[in-house]
Structure formats: structure tokens, C-alpha cells
Design a protein around this motif. Structure first.
Motif, PDB file in Angstrom:
ATOM      1  N   UNK A   1       0.840  -1.186   0.000  1.00 19.05           N
ATOM      2  CA  UNK A   1       0.000   0.000   0.000  1.00 19.05           C
ATOM      3  C   UNK A   1       0.884   1.250   0.000  1.00 19.05           C
ATOM      4  N   UNK A   2       0.360   2.304  -0.567  1.00 20.84           N
ATOM      5  CA  UNK A   2       1.076   3.567  -0.588  1.00 20.84           C
ATOM      6  C   UNK A   2       0.168   4.659  -0.051  1.00 20.84           C
ATOM      7  N   UNK A   3       0.621   5.347   0.965  1.00 19.29           N
ATOM      8  CA  UNK A   3      -0.160   6.390   1.599  1.00 19.29           C
ATOM      9  C   UNK A   3      -0.079   7.681   0.786  1.00 19.29           C
ATOM     10  N   UNK A   4      -1.163   8.031   0.093  1.00 23.16           N
ATOM     11  CA  UNK A   4      -1.189   9.229  -0.741  1.00 23.16           C
ATOM     12  C   UNK A   4      -1.222  10.502   0.088  1.00 23.16           C
ATOM     13  N   UNK A   5      -1.522  10.378   1.381  1.00 21.87           N
ATOM     14  CA  UNK A   5      -1.605  11.546   2.250  1.00 21.87           C
ATOM     15  C   UNK A   5      -0.315  11.750   3.052  1.00 21.87           C
TER      16      UNK A   5
END
Length: 253
Positions: free
Chosen positions: A247-251
Motif C-alpha cells: 500500500x502507498x499512503x497518498x496523504x
């Protein structure tokens, strides 16, 4: 004539593997909390167990074809394990059981949840609706039992039985809907049911060069997610082992 998969050995083996699947899902998703192995209809735990059974069946088939499982029996076993896996995960238990005690455990003076407790029917929850917030049965569920303390089954019997009837009726409704829609899906729209292709390929595996387990492309495709899941599972218990981010945290700041 097609042979039924509801043989005695298929039913018994299916129940046994279902119990193993329930334990594995509970340990991975509820205890470890970092490994999701049964959150989708294509549950890795069900596929993994059926592959193990299929490989054992290859050995049995070489010893005696009479001992080997038939394809219909494979489907019966897989269906049992799949349903058990999904029910233990987010399908039922992971959301249902904590909901019965979460409101009591997380009730505070700020959110005033305790003011609503007397409006709940006593049969619907394992704690006393007139006993206030943070009761023993709720705290023990989230914080664990004291040393030497046995599981407090008695408060849970009534709510589990009551809500269990609702869950069984809901499952029956979905089965009825599937039976109603089956002809449209299968005969008119010719739906291929792609989620069933892999277990059917495993169940119908034949010896020889075209065997499912001799397909190198299949093993390469299976190895990629298997390695990722194993690494991430080990990382959850031993942080020194590297993980593969999924997963990649866009925030992220």
C-alpha cells in the motif's frame, strides 16, 4: 452418470480442513493482525489447503486409484473450506463478534453511549444493559483473560444464539437469490464464474505432461504472491526481516 461429491470421506475431510482454516484465519487476521488470508472470495487459505490435498491425492492416485479423491469430492471439500474461511474472516465473525461488546468497551463520559444501553434488549449483548460502561466481559474480550481465568461462555450463549438465527436466515436468503438468478447467469448470459476456474482446474487435474502441477507458468505465478505474503507475515513477527509494501499512503507528508 455424474458421481456425487457428498461422500462420507469428502464431508469428514471437508469439516476437518474447515476447522484448520478457521484456526489459521483467526490466528493470522485477528491475533497477528497483519496477514489477510480470507478477506476475498478467492481466499488464499482455501486455495492453499486444497492444493495440499491435491498434492497428497497425487501420491494416493499412484498407489491406488480407488483411494484417490474424485473431482466432485474436491469441489465439496473446497466449498466447505471456502465458506468456513470467509465466515471466520470479514464475512461474519470478524465484524459480528466485536460489535456485541465494542459499544460497552469504548463507552466514555464524552460520547454518552452508556445512556443508550438501557434501550437495548438484554438478549442482544453479553453484558448487562443496566451495568454501565467497561464491564468485565467487554474488557476481557479486548484485553485478554487474567492468568488462570477460564472463558466466560455463559454471557455469550444467548446473544450468539439469537444473532446466529439472523445470520443463518441471511445466508439462506442469499442462497435463494443465487438459485433464482442462476438460470439467467448460467444459461442466458453464459457467465464463466472465473473465481471457480482455479479450484476446478485443480480438481480435474490429470496425470501426464498436461498436469496442472506440471505447468511452470502456474508455479511462477503462484510463487510471486506466496513469497510476498511469507515475507510480510515474517516481518509482522520479526521486524528485522524486510517486507514488500503493498500500500502507498497518498496523504503522506
Amino acid at each position: 452418470m455424474a458421481q456425487s461429491g457428498l461422500s462420507t470421506r469428502a464431508v469428514i475431510l471437508g469439516l476437518f480442513l474447515s476447522a484448520i482454516a478457521c484456526f489459521m484465519v483467526s490466528w493470522a487476521e485477528l491475533y497477528i493482525g497483519e496477514i489477510q488470508i480470507a478477506i476475498l472470495q478467492f481466499a488464499p487459505v482455501a486455495i492453499g489447503l486444497i492444493v495440499v490435498v491435491a498434492m497428497i491425492n497425487l501420491v494416493l492416485r499412484n498407489l491406488s486409484r480407488r483411494l484417490a479423491l474424485r473431482p466432485a469430492e474436491f469441489v465439496t471439500i473446497y466449498a466447505k473450506v471456502l465458506v468456513a474461511s470467509l465466515a471466520t474472516s470479514r464475512g461474519i465473525l470478524e465484524k459480528w463478534i466485536p460489535t456485541l461488546v465494542a459499544s460497552n468497551y469504548y463507552a466514555t463520559a464524552a460520547n454518552h453511549w452508556a445512556d443508550l444501553f438501557p434501550n437495548l434488549p438484554q438478549w442482544s449483548v453479553p453484558w448487562d444493559v443496566n451495568g454501565g460502561a467497561g464491564q468485565e466481559v467487554s474488557r476481557r474480550f479486548y484485553e485478554g483473560l487474567n492468568p488462570g481465568q477460564s472463558l466466560p461462555w455463559q454471557p455469550w450463549v444467548t446473544p450468539l444464539a439469537a444473532w446466529g438465527v439472523v445470520i443463518l436466515l441471511t445466508v439462506f436468503i442469499f442462497l435463494a437469490l443465487a438459485a433464482i438468478l442462476r438460470r439467467q447467469w448460467e444459461e442466458n448470459e453464459k457467465l464463466a464464474f472465473p473465481l471457480t476456474l482455479l479450484p476446478l482446474e485443480i480438481a480435474q487435474d490429470q496425470p501426464g505432461v498436461k498436469s496442472f502441477f506440471r505447468n511452470r507458468l502456474m508455479w511462477m505465478g503462484a510463487a510471486i504472491p506466496a513469497v510476498i505474503y511469507i515475507l510480510n507475515g515474517l516481518h509482522a513477527n520479526y521486524p528485522g526481516i524486510p517486507q514488500v509494501p503493498l500500500q502507498y499512503d497518498l496523504d503522506r507528508k
